[in-house]
Design an enzyme around this catalytic site. Structure first.
Site, mmCIF file in Angstrom:
data_model
loop_
_atom_site.group_PDB
_atom_site.id
_atom_site.type_symbol
_atom_site.label_atom_id
_atom_site.label_comp_id
_atom_site.label_asym_id
_atom_site.label_seq_id
_atom_site.Cartn_x
_atom_site.Cartn_y
_atom_site.Cartn_z
ATOM 1 N N HIS A 170 -4.860 -7.705 -29.460
ATOM 2 C CA HIS A 170 -4.509 -6.627 -29.705
ATOM 3 C C HIS A 170 -3.381 -6.312 -29.719
ATOM 4 O O HIS A 170 -3.202 -4.680 -30.678
ATOM 5 C CB HIS A 170 -3.955 -6.644 -28.261
ATOM 6 C CG HIS A 170 -6.444 -5.803 -27.376
ATOM 7 N ND1 HIS A 170 -6.188 -6.894 -26.654
ATOM 8 C CD2 HIS A 170 -7.086 -4.987 -27.439
ATOM 9 C CE1 HIS A 170 -7.293 -6.521 -26.514
ATOM 10 N NE2 HIS A 170 -8.159 -5.247 -26.427
ATOM 11 N N SER B 277 -7.059 -5.491 -22.230
ATOM 12 C CA SER B 277 -6.360 -6.178 -22.689
ATOM 13 C C SER B 277 -5.590 -7.384 -22.311
ATOM 14 O O SER B 277 -4.691 -6.605 -21.274
ATOM 15 C CB SER B 277 -5.367 -5.367 -23.784
ATOM 16 O OG SER B 277 -4.215 -5.771 -24.148
#
Length: 140
Positions: free
Chosen positions: A69, A110
């Site tokens: 990410h 994430s």
């Protein structure tokens, strides 16, 4: 004399409008709300704003087929910083974007930024004209 006193109030009345219609705000509105690719993506839910000009920000979705990410966040900063727009990550996850069958699945988290509000992400995607006909499922 009263007319001159009334005119002295004019800058205080016009100032908020000048601030609202400045080029900084126009650039904030000009940022697309959704940018994702086909297939399986990592995505970030991001609140963007300009310091000193906006009371509230705008929430956008960015996704790409990348290793982590943080790579998406770096590309967001490259896109927005030259325009003077700041970004705050609200969280991340994954999107399986099947454009042929008009289906999407939003899931996961994430490791770097934590979990995004997948329902909010779905609402943003459905408000975007490209994905309004898609069947979007959310798995927390």
């Amino acid at each position: 004399m009263k007319m001159f006193q009334s005119l002295s109030l004019l800058p205080r009345i016009v100032s908020p409008f000048r601030k609202c219609y400045s080029t900084d705000l126009i650039s904030l509105v000009g940022v697309p709300r959704v940018k994702i690719t086909k297939g399986q993506n990592r995505y970030l839910l991001v609140n963007i704003h300009t310091h000193g000009f906006t009371k509230y920000g705008r929430v956008i979705v960015r996704g790409a087929d990348v290793e982590n990410h943080l790579t998406i966040f770096d590309s967001i900063l490259e896109e927005l910083e030259p325009q003077g727009i700041c970004a705050k990550i609200l969280g991340g996850g994954r999107i399986l974007n099947e454009t042929d069958s008009k289906k999407m699945k939003i899931y996961g988290t994430s490791r770097t930024f934590g979990s995004a509000d997948h329902t909010r992400t779905r609402n943003i995607l459905q408000s975007w004209t490209t994905y309004k006909d898609f069947k979007i499922t959310v798995k927390n």
